[in-house]
Write an enzyme that holds these catalytic residues in place. Structure first.
Site, mmCIF file in Angstrom:
data_model
loop_
_atom_site.group_PDB
_atom_site.id
_atom_site.type_symbol
_atom_site.label_atom_id
_atom_site.label_comp_id
_atom_site.label_asym_id
_atom_site.label_seq_id
_atom_site.Cartn_x
_atom_site.Cartn_y
_atom_site.Cartn_z
ATOM 1 N N GLU A 281 51.247 52.815 73.394
ATOM 2 C CA GLU A 281 51.302 52.698 71.933
ATOM 3 C C GLU A 281 50.335 53.672 71.270
ATOM 4 O OE1 GLU A 281 53.517 50.826 70.227
ATOM 5 O OE2 GLU A 281 54.341 50.505 72.239
ATOM 6 N N TRP A 284 52.015 57.017 71.291
ATOM 7 C CA TRP A 284 53.012 57.104 70.213
ATOM 8 C C TRP A 284 52.346 57.594 68.929
ATOM 9 C CZ3 TRP A 284 58.104 57.167 69.583
ATOM 10 C CH2 TRP A 284 58.934 56.617 70.551
ATOM 11 N N TRP A 312 74.408 55.626 51.219
ATOM 12 C CA TRP A 312 73.769 54.317 51.171
ATOM 13 C C TRP A 312 74.243 53.530 49.960
ATOM 14 C CZ3 TRP A 312 71.563 53.552 55.636
ATOM 15 C CH2 TRP A 312 71.005 54.627 56.334
ATOM 16 N N ASN A 350 54.469 44.291 64.845
ATOM 17 C CA ASN A 350 55.299 45.459 65.116
ATOM 18 C C ASN A 350 56.750 45.103 65.436
ATOM 19 O OD1 ASN A 350 55.523 48.408 65.543
ATOM 20 N ND2 ASN A 350 56.010 47.803 67.636
ATOM 21 N N TRP A 368 66.721 53.971 54.103
ATOM 22 C CA TRP A 368 65.463 53.673 54.789
ATOM 23 C C TRP A 368 64.254 54.099 53.985
ATOM 24 C CZ3 TRP A 368 62.394 57.892 55.815
ATOM 25 C CH2 TRP A 368 63.028 59.146 55.876
ATOM 26 N N TRP A 391 60.265 53.879 60.553
ATOM 27 C CA TRP A 391 61.458 53.677 59.729
ATOM 28 C C TRP A 391 62.610 54.569 60.177
ATOM 29 C CZ3 TRP A 391 63.242 50.186 56.428
ATOM 30 C CH2 TRP A 391 62.347 49.212 55.983
#
Length: 489
Positions: A281, A284, A312, A350, A368, A391
């Site tokens: 993590e 990341w 959208w 998370n 988004w 996202w």
């Protein structure tokens, strides 16, 4: 031999005085070092007047000021536009150079370029150092010297370089040079109270979020005791299975080098699976910083351009759906409990970030970017690169994102990760009387079961604003433009 007579260290998102790259380098090469922090109006003026992040920063700056004073130094604190205040302060102090740790966000890079230009015109320099990442964007590249866009090979290269260059985790020593800190009484001002900054108090203390270096250390000490369970507990929001250090990483009250050192040590001592997952993590985090650096367009555009052809939902109906999502009134209990968590505390687990993002994009058909902006306003640990990356992962538009046809079912997610409904009951007490079976989907409960639990759907708790299976089919149709674009290549 020192290279500079006087220098200024500019604290930003690095609110600690230990293992601090810029402070270390300034002290090592200067006769006298001043320290400053600017409550930057370019950032603060855009925030709501009650913002937990500002209170977190204010409290952490107070601790930093005390710590520097104990070391014989001081902290100059101003409430101003940083790009104007830092050159002016450098001028008044007569320093030879300004030292700071590098910030990777586009707006911060523009600010630093502006400050560097002004300083250079006046015969001074801005020295920037790596501090908030282990490896910067150009340090982990593919064999063809190009940036990665897939996490797994990036992680492999990241770990390989770390094993070759273990010295990179050594802390930047500060205390051994502390006699070079300047007391700077003439220019020191007290840390402004929230009211002086134009902000009101929040519920930061009541939600139990410790601030500053001591708070970061306390959270880390607690997490270290159960790091070995991280891989098994991290997906369950009712458990305290994560480190809760994200806000401390965001504002630099902990050292990323220290965290990685501990994870590596824990792996060597047998806590391999939990520590390895936690280290992943942290990697990341570096990965998303790298993506933002090489692809700054992702701030407003999809990493995969074809995903910007998606149409959208818009108009009043879409706005109503979006507001229901923001308020936690979708009729899906785990979604609504997660939104209650972020609205009340500024934190979201998370697993729930992924699930609520998927729901907004793939159940409600909302862009988004609208959800990203909402999280940016609410999250205590808001970080542009990680928030954007998360996202875009959920929307399938990002690098190494989930496939567009993978659509989280909010009910099965709830049954899997909050099986006993503990998290839901905490944030939605009006559903507490429902059984473990029915709390995940109250509309499936019989009238007798609802009555026994004291729940009237549509009054105490909303009915679902969409039907998931129908929404799933609409999403597959919506994303068909991406499938066609990809197959046409």
């Amino acid at each position: 031999m020192t290279a500079f007579r006087k220098t200024l260290v500019w604290f930003r998102r690095d609110l600690r005085c230990f293992d601090h790259a810029a402070l270390h380098h300034a002290l090592a090469c200067s006769e006298q070092v001043y320290c400053a922090f600017i409550f930057d109006r370019a950032i603060l003026d855009e925030l709501p007047r009650a913002d937990r992040r500002v209170e977190f920063i204010q409290s952490s700056v107070c601790e930093l000021e005390d710590a520097l004073h104990a070391m014989g130094g001081a902290l100059i604190v101003q409430h101003a536009h940083a790009e104007e205040a830092i050159p002016e302060l450098a001028r008044r102090l007569g320093v030879d150079a300004v030292f700071a740790n590098r910030d990777y966000e586009p707006a911060a890079r523009r600010r630093d370029q502006h400050v560097a230009h002004i300083l250079e015109q006046e015969g001074r320099a801005l020295h920037l150092y790596k501090d908030q990442v282990i490896f910067e964007c150009d340090e982990i590249l593919s064999q063809s010297a190009k940036p990665f866009s897939v996490f797994t090979p990036y992680k492999k290269a990241w770990l390989a370089r770390l094993h070759r260059e273990t010295d990179i985790l050594k802390p930047h020593q500060v205390e051994q040079y502390s006699t070079r800190l300047a007391a700077s009484a003439k220019y020191v001002r007290h840390v402004p109270h929230l009211e002086e900054l134009g902000f009101g108090p929040t519920n930061l203390a009541s939600i139990g979020l410790p601030t500053g270096m001591r708070g970061g250390q306390a959270l880390f000490d607690e997490f270290a005791m159960h790091m070995q369970d991280y891989d098994r507990h991290r997906d369950f929001p009712a458990l305290r299975g994560t480190s809760l250090l994200s806000v401390h990483l965001r504002f630099g009250t902990v050292s990323i080098r220290g965290l990685v050192r501990h994870a590596m040590q824990a792996m060597r001592e047998g806590a391999s699976r939990g520590a390895e997952m936690w280290l992943s993590e942290l990697i990341w985090r570096d990965f998303y910083f790298m993506i933002l650096h090489y692809h700054p367009r992702v701030e407003t555009q999809a990493f995969k351009p074809e995903y910007d052809t998606i149409v959208w939902e818009q108009g009043p109906d879409a706005n109503s759906l979006f507001q229901a999502w923001c308020k936690g009134e979708t009729g899906y209990p785990l979604v609504d409990a997660a939104m209650a968590q972020i609205n009340r505390t500024g934190y979201m687990h998370n697993r729930l970030r992924m699930m609520t993002a998927s729901f907004l994009v793939k159940d409600l058909g909302i862009d988004w970017r609208r959800g990203e902006r909402y999280f940016a306003e609410k999250l205590n640990d808001y970080d542009l690169s990680a928030n954007n990356g998360g996202w875009q992962w959920a929307a399938s538009s990002g690098c190494d994102a989930q496939p567009y046809f993978r659509i989280f079912n909010p009910v099965t997610q709830s049954e899997k990760f909050d099986a006993e409904g503990r998290f839901i009951r905490h944030y939605l007490p009006q559903l507490a009387g429902l059984s473990n079976r029915h709390i995940h989907a109250p509309w499936r409960a019989s009238p007798d079961d609802l009555s026994a639990a004291g729940v009237v759907l549509g009054e105490h708790y909303p009915l679902p604003i969409v039907q998931h299976e129908e929404a799933r089919q609409r999403t597959l149709q919506r994303y068909a433009v991406v499938r066609k674009s990809t197959s046409a290549r």
